[in-house]
Design an enzyme around this catalytic site. Structure first.
Site, PDB file in Angstrom:
ATOM      1  N   ASP A 221       0.845  -1.184   0.000  1.00 13.08           N
ATOM      2  CA  ASP A 221       0.000   0.000   0.000  1.00 13.08           C
ATOM      3  C   ASP A 221       0.887   1.244   0.000  1.00 13.08           C
ATOM      4  OD1 ASP A 221      -2.342   1.466   0.147  1.00 13.08           O
ATOM      5  OD2 ASP A 221      -2.638   1.169   2.296  1.00 13.08           O
TER       6      ASP A 221
ATOM      7  N   GLU B 269       2.533   5.136  -4.053  1.00 12.08           N
ATOM      8  CA  GLU B 269       2.429   6.063  -5.186  1.00 12.08           C
ATOM      9  C   GLU B 269       3.687   6.915  -5.416  1.00 12.08           C
ATOM     10  OE1 GLU B 269      -1.111   4.448  -3.991  1.00 12.08           O
ATOM     11  OE2 GLU B 269       0.016   5.823  -2.740  1.00 12.08           O
TER      12      GLU B 269
ATOM     13  N   ASP C 296      -9.303   3.574  -1.706  1.00 11.00           N
ATOM     14  CA  ASP C 296     -10.110   4.053  -0.580  1.00 11.00           C
ATOM     15  C   ASP C 296     -11.433   4.624  -1.074  1.00 11.00           C
ATOM     16  OD1 ASP C 296      -8.012   3.300   0.972  1.00 11.00           O
ATOM     17  OD2 ASP C 296      -7.269   5.325   1.335  1.00 11.00           O
TER      18      ASP C 296
END
Length: 859
Positions: free
Chosen positions: A420, A423, A517
């Site tokens: 996770d 980015e 999300d």
């Protein structure tokens, strides 16, 4: 309009062609004063066009005199551009008054035709068979050091575009006058029309009467892509213009050709197609035990238990919280899951805490594998506090990561890993240090042109080999996925399961993805279908959304409807945020009933879904598909995004509105049978929109006539389900035929259907003779998977029989011998929807042996 409309563009000064390649030299026709603030124009460009295969054309434009950043060959392996020696100027130059000359690149075996126009320079890509122009650039090419712009005309009335992600969109088909920003960012996915976690500069264009082609700009820099309907404009802040065109002509052919270039989707382990449960905010191991027990008590299948960052000590990777997730408690819990045939997955974030006593940091410092800025490790901030980020462009970083995973798996033998925040997410806004941190053109990040450094690593950070974060930013998720996949494979010897939030072109080779999300809103329920279908185009078929919504306040009704849809995501996981109400499906009686029914059907469909995984791995075909993949000639399917297909012929039509009592569903031409009761639901000659009642516990799932589905029985785990006998569900087309496949292996070997793996592939076909006898045959294409020689098909259901009345007599033949007298074989006949369905049970047809089953009925 593009900003380059008043630009001078380039002229072709020399061109040469040889066989399947063509090269040209371009010179600037004049400066572009309207864009002077973006920097000086590059004076000389080199163009190479090459037909790399009969169905793939590459057009690459770069600076002739200076090397430029391109996606490295070791990240996406691909043929080198084929440069043809240039020795003569083009006969029409900038000073000539004669019309610009053209040169054409085509081969006898390809439907793609490339045409270069000399002065001013532009190019077109067209389809030889129809003359249709697929890509038609304007003469206003802009090529600066940190700003590239190219526009192509499109037929607004005929082109339907899909792709260009990652964004949460209100529709699957791209809407006119929209901008797609590609700069990976930790932005909440419940926000529509904003750049999210992945960068995929690829689109598919579908045009009547059903032809499709694909366009990829292979570039990892930030960009805005403007789609106006009549044109598409690329505004890129670095790199080169490296276009790939995929001829199709079917949607399935496009994704086949695309994934042939960028990499086939990774095979997923069989267990990953079971149901997953997660929550950010599980308090301790006792909480996890309670969830597992809750599923068992409610008799809802649970395959995989997950834990978010709660398990970590001070939010540090590869550690355990000694108070709530101690080794003494967590390891026995995981061992018990494994004894039950269940699995365990944990999260990892890329940020490595700078705590000087932290073993992972110490080893990372020793190997010097962290991202740099201004000559030292770049210091970011996320959940653990101050952190360094591994630089996965450094070969030592992948080795470091694999070692940390291996060490941790000695403590907790996780079955898969969830990566996770990659980015990369950063909780601070790095101050600009040089010109890279503030490029002259600001892409539309977060919808308001926010600085590219905001809440991520700075563009001036430096990777291994001197590569700037400015160029490589969008690659981090792909590189971490590759390192994690390889680490798990090396440590376990089994097929890896990786789930990554950030993705790039080719990420499907290593990872699954979820939509991020989202929120517990009805809009997010609907939009999840659009993102799922888009990632199927991107070569990432293992995709799903957080069922019941990650953030916000869910409701019993929303959760019930979401499990009815989510049960048919390729990746099906319930997940929620900390400090939100719990949303495990057993908490409401109505949701539990929906989960049992929908997941029960999912588990029965597992042999079919897993066979689709094999198809995805070998051809790139999405598991979840838009309707136009099977019905490209039906233009009414081009805008359908509230339904989807699993494979070629299983149609899912969920309830997507609060309080809905009906479902408005589109059925393409043909017969459609209900998978729950085998009745004929719809029989349409040309496609029809049908309003269906919406029971509280059901999402409609239909099968198209002409399909044969391999099924097994539902169970609480995939391991249990795999031990049950097979059934074949045969949905006869109007002409009495049907076909289907079954792929089998052990579900965990690294290869899926490869030369070093043991597998079985069986093709089924069915035909109806003129006297009404139905003949079902199997063809064993490959059979090295030993259990296929003992697994049996115990039941065959034939739907779509012409007589609604039960026959007076049944005769059943297996390999020419009548078995009707055998008491073990049972037959029954049901009439539903004006057609009949015959059930033939008590069979023992060995999966790995070819057979012929004949069913004769007299009336």
């Amino acid at each position: 309009m593009s900003r380059g409309d008043d630009c001078c563009g380039y002229n072709v000064v020399s061109v040469a062609g040889s066989g399947s390649a063509l090269s040209a030299r371009l010179e600037l026709a004049g400066e572009t004063p309207a864009l002077a603030e973006l920097g000086p124009d590059v004076q000389r460009l080199s163009l190479t066009a090459s037909l790399e295969t009969d169905t793939r054309l590459r057009v690459r434009i770069t600076d002739t005199d200076h090397p430029r950043w391109e996606v490295p060959q070791d990240i996406i392996p691909r043929p080198a551009p084929e440069d043809v020696y240039l020795d003569a100027p083009c006969s029409g130059n900038a000073a000539s008054s004669s019309p610009p000359r053209t040169r054409v690149l085509s081969t006898a075996g390809s439907d793609l035709v490339f045409t270069i126009h000399a002065s001013p320079f532009r190019f077109t890509v067209s389809r030889r068979s129809t003359g249709d122009v697929l890509f038609d650039t304007s003469p206003n090419l802009v090529f600066k050091d940190r700003y590239l712009e190219l526009t192509s005309a499109l037929p607004a009335d005929r082109a339907s575009l899909y792709g260009l992600g990652e964004q949460t969109k209100r529709t699957f088909r791209l809407r006119h006058n929209d901008t797609f920003t590609l700069w990976t960012a930790d932005i909440v996915a419940s926000n529509v029309d904003l750049n999210l976690y992945g960068s995929h500069p690829f689109y598919m264009d579908v045009r009547p009467p059903g032809t499709a082609h694909g366009v990829l700009l292979l570039n990892s820099n930030g960009m805005d892509v403007l789609y106006a309907g009549s044109y598409v404009t690329y505004k890129v802040i670095g790199g080169v213009l490296d276009f790939y065109f995929f001829a199709g002509p079917s949607p399935l052919a496009v994704v086949d050709q695309y994934t042939q270039l960028v990499g086939r989707p990774a095979p997923m382990p069989y267990w990953s197609f079971g149901f997953h449960q997660c929550r950010y905010g599980y308090e301790n191991v006792a909480d996890l035990k309670g969830v597992v027990a809750g599923y068992a008590k409610a008799k809802i299948p649970l395959e995989v238990m997950w834990t978010d960052i709660d398990y970590m000590n001070k939010f540090q990777d590869f550690t355990l919280n000694p108070a709530n997730f101690s080794f003494a408690e967590l390891r026995p819990f995981v061992d018990r899951l494994h004894q039950n045939g269940q699995k365990y997955v944990l999260i990892l974030d890329p940020g490595i805490s700078t705590d000087p006593t932290y073993g992972t940091l110490i080893r990372g410092m020793q190997q010097d594998i962290f991202l740099k800025r201004n000559g030292t490790n770049y210091l970011g901030k996320v959940f653990p506090g101050e952190v360094y980020f591994p630089d996965f462009m450094n070969p030592r970083a992948a080795e470091f990561w694999a070692n940390e995973i291996s060490l941790f798996r000695r403590t907790i033998p996780v079955d898969g890993l969830w990566i996770d925040m990659n980015e990369i997410s950063n909780f601070i806004n790095p101050e600009p240090m040089n010109a890279l941190d503030d490029p002259p053109y600001r892409i539309n990040s977060n919808g308001f042109h926010r600085p590219i450094n905001n809440l991520t690593t700075p563009a001036s950070a430096v990777h291994y080999g001197g590569v700037s974060e400015y160029d490589a930013h969008n690659l981090f998720g792909l590189l971490e996925s590759r390192a994690t996949n390889h680490a798990l494979l090396r440590d376990t010897g089994r097929r890896p399961f990786v789930l990554s939030r950030s993705t790039f072109v080719g990420s499907g080779r290593y990872t699954a993805h979820w939509t991020g999300d989202n929120a517990a809103k009805w809009d997010d329920l609907r939009y999840s279908i659009n993102t799922m279908l888009s990632f199927g185009l991107f070569g990432v078929p293992m995709i799903g959304a957080d069922i019941c919504g990650f953030g916000g306040v869910t409701t019993e009704e929303l959760c019930g409807r979401w499990i009815q849809l989510g049960a048919f995501y390729p990746f099906a996981r319930d997940h929620s945020a900390i400090d939100t109400i719990r949303r495990e499906p057993y908490l409401w009686a109505s949701v539990a009933a929906s989960a049992r029914k929908s997941l029960g059907l999912r588990y029965r469909l597992l042999p079919y879904i897993y066979t689709l995984m094999h198809e995805a791995h070998t051809t790139g075909a999405p598991i979840a598909r838009p309707l136009f993949f099977s019905y490209p000639e039906d233009v009414a399917t081009y805008g359908v995004d509230r339904q989807f297909l699993l494979g070629r012929g299983v149609l899912v039509s969920p309830v997507l509105e609060q309080g809905a009592t009906t479902v408005d569903a589109y059925f393409p031409a043909g017969r459609w049978f209900c998978l729950y009761d085998h009745s004929l639901a719809v029989d349409t000659r040309s496609g029809e929109r049908v309003t269906l009642p919406a029971p509280a516990d059901t999402a409609y799932v239909h099968v198209a006539a002409g399909s044969i589905l391999p099924l097994q029985q539902s169970a609480m785990t995939t391991a249990q389900a795999r031990r049950t006998p097979f059934h074949l569900l045969v949905a006869l087309a109007e002409d009495g035929t049907a076909a289907g496949d079954l792929f089998l292996d052990d579900g965990e070997s690294p290869e899926m259907g490869g030369t070093r793996s043991e597998f079985s592939l069986v093709k089924f076909s069915c035909a109806t003779w003129s006297d009404g006898m139905v003949r079902l045959r199997s063809q064993v294409v490959h059979n090295s998977y030993a259990p296929s020689r003992t697994l049996v098909i115990s039941k065959v259901v034939l739907m779509g029989l012409q007589s609604p009345e039960p026959p007076r007599n049944f005769a059943v033949y297996v390999n020419g011998a009548e078995v009707q007298a055998n008491r073990a074989v049972s037959t029954s006949y049901r009439s539903r929807g004006g057609l009949g369905a015959a059930h033939v049970g008590g069979l023992s047809l060995v999966v790995g042996e070819e057979f012929e089953l004949k069913v004769a009925m007299s009336y």
